[in-house]
Design a protein around this motif. Structure first.
Motif, short mmCIF file in Angstrom:
data_model
loop_
_atom_site.label_atom_id
_atom_site.label_comp_id
_atom_site.label_asym_id
_atom_site.label_seq_id
_atom_site.Cartn_x
_atom_site.Cartn_y
_atom_site.Cartn_z
N ARG A 193 1.12 -1.17 -0.01
CA ARG A 193 -0.06 0.26 0.14
C ARG A 193 0.65 1.35 -0.17
N MET A 194 2.80 1.19 -0.21
CA MET A 194 2.86 2.66 -0.20
C MET A 194 2.70 3.51 1.17
N CYS A 195 2.72 2.70 2.04
CA CYS A 195 2.46 3.46 3.65
C CYS A 195 3.23 4.66 3.80
N HIS A 196 2.35 5.57 3.86
CA HIS A 196 3.05 6.77 3.93
C HIS A 196 4.80 7.23 4.93
N ASP A 197 4.69 5.94 6.20
CA ASP A 197 5.74 6.12 6.80
C ASP A 197 6.58 4.80 6.49
N VAL A 198 6.49 3.94 5.33
CA VAL A 198 7.41 3.12 4.98
C VAL A 198 7.78 1.04 6.39
N GLU A 228 12.60 6.64 2.43
CA GLU A 228 12.75 7.44 3.67
C GLU A 228 10.75 7.93 3.23
N LYS A 229 11.11 7.50 1.94
CA LYS A 229 9.18 7.86 1.38
C LYS A 229 8.49 7.03 0.68
N PRO A 230 7.40 7.00 0.45
CA PRO A 230 7.08 5.82 -0.35
C PRO A 230 7.88 5.53 -2.17
N GLU A 231 7.75 7.26 -2.42
CA GLU A 231 8.35 7.55 -3.62
C GLU A 231 8.97 6.74 -3.92
N PRO A 250 -1.12 4.55 -6.93
CA PRO A 250 -0.76 5.44 -5.98
C PRO A 250 -0.46 6.33 -6.84
N CYS A 272 5.04 -1.10 -6.39
CA CYS A 272 3.94 -1.87 -5.69
C CYS A 272 2.91 -2.88 -6.11
#
Ligand code: SF4
Ligand code: SF4
Ligand code: SF4
Length: 225
Positions: free
Chosen positions: A89-94, A109-112, A142, A176
């Motif tokens: 789900r590519m969590c915002h805080d991974v 550090e970030k989903p991207e 996403p 993802c």
């Protein structure tokens, strides 16, 4: 050489051999969690560092990561995803990445930043290539309009139909797999591959590394129905 140094050298050699064995056997095309570069080198590094502790599995709130089950594979017990069943789900805080105690998962550090692999399409299965409108994968992404765009074209071979073909940008796609999870066809028309993993020969005609390459070819070469 002292006994302890010799033991370390032997242990290092064993780890290296195990890593090579993993990679060799990973033509199973295992999809690793975020923080594992989707390359052969990334898999080797992962194999050398992962201690199969399951911390990333525990950290995933969506239960997308599970321990690979096999009685014969050297990858048994290592964390994998099956995006058709449950995509990342590519969590915002991974959270899976910092949960790893050995650095086998790292540098996200970030989903991207996630780079598990990238999506490829089978234009023989995807209904968008048959003049029907779908766009489910596009809407599920996403990174809509970044990792997937829709290339609208009139089908020159049939003036009654238009084509709304998904186009994947391999650089922006994180792998993802939400597009794979949601794809409407029984056998998914889209799947995730990792860089450097060759397609099986029997598949290479249908699965296209980049849909754009196909779309840029002349019409009527098997892409347009
Ligand atoms: S980013 Fe979130 S959903 Fe994806 S594998 Fe990690 S914890 Fe699970
Ligand atoms: S795997 Fe699919 S849903 Fe995920 S970023 Fe790539 S195109 Fe989008
Ligand atoms: S969801 Fe599946 S069938 Fe629909 S456009 Fe995407 S790849 Fe094609």
């Amino acid at each position: 050489m002292s006994i302890s140094t010799a033991a370390k050298v032997l242990a290092g050699a064993a780890l290296g051999a195990q890593a090579v064995s993993y990679v060799f056997n990973s033509h199973e095309e295992l999809l690793r969690p975020p923080g594992t570069p989707g390359t052969i080198e990334g898999e080797a590094e992962f194999a050398a560092r992962c201690i199969r502790c399951g911390k990333c599995i525990e950290a995933c709130p969506y239960e997308a990561i599970y321990a690979y089950k096999s009685l014969t594979s050297p990858s048994a017990g290592t964390p994998v995803l099956d995006t058709r069943s449950k995509a990342c789900r590519m969590c915002h805080d991974v959270p899976c990445v910092p949960a790893c105690p050995t650095g086998a998962l790292h540098d996200v550090e970030k989903p991207e930043d996630i780079d598990m692999g990238y999506a490829i399409l089978d234009h023989e299965i995807c209904i968008s290539f048959k003049g029907l409108r779908c766009e489910v994968c596009y809407r599920a992404c996403p990174l809509i309009d970044q990792a997937i765009t829709i290339d609208y074209r009139v089908n020159e071979n049939d003036s009654l139909h238009s084509v709304f073909a998904p186009i994947i940008d391999e650089e922006k796609c994180t792998g993802c797999g939400l597009c794979v999870e949601r794809c409407i066809t029984d056998e998914p028309a889209i799947r995730i591959v990792r860089e450097g993993w060759e397609l099986r020969e029997s598949e290479s005609d249908e699965w296209v590394p980049s849909a754009r390459e196909n779309l840029e070819g002349p019409r009527g070469e098997g892409v347009w129905m």
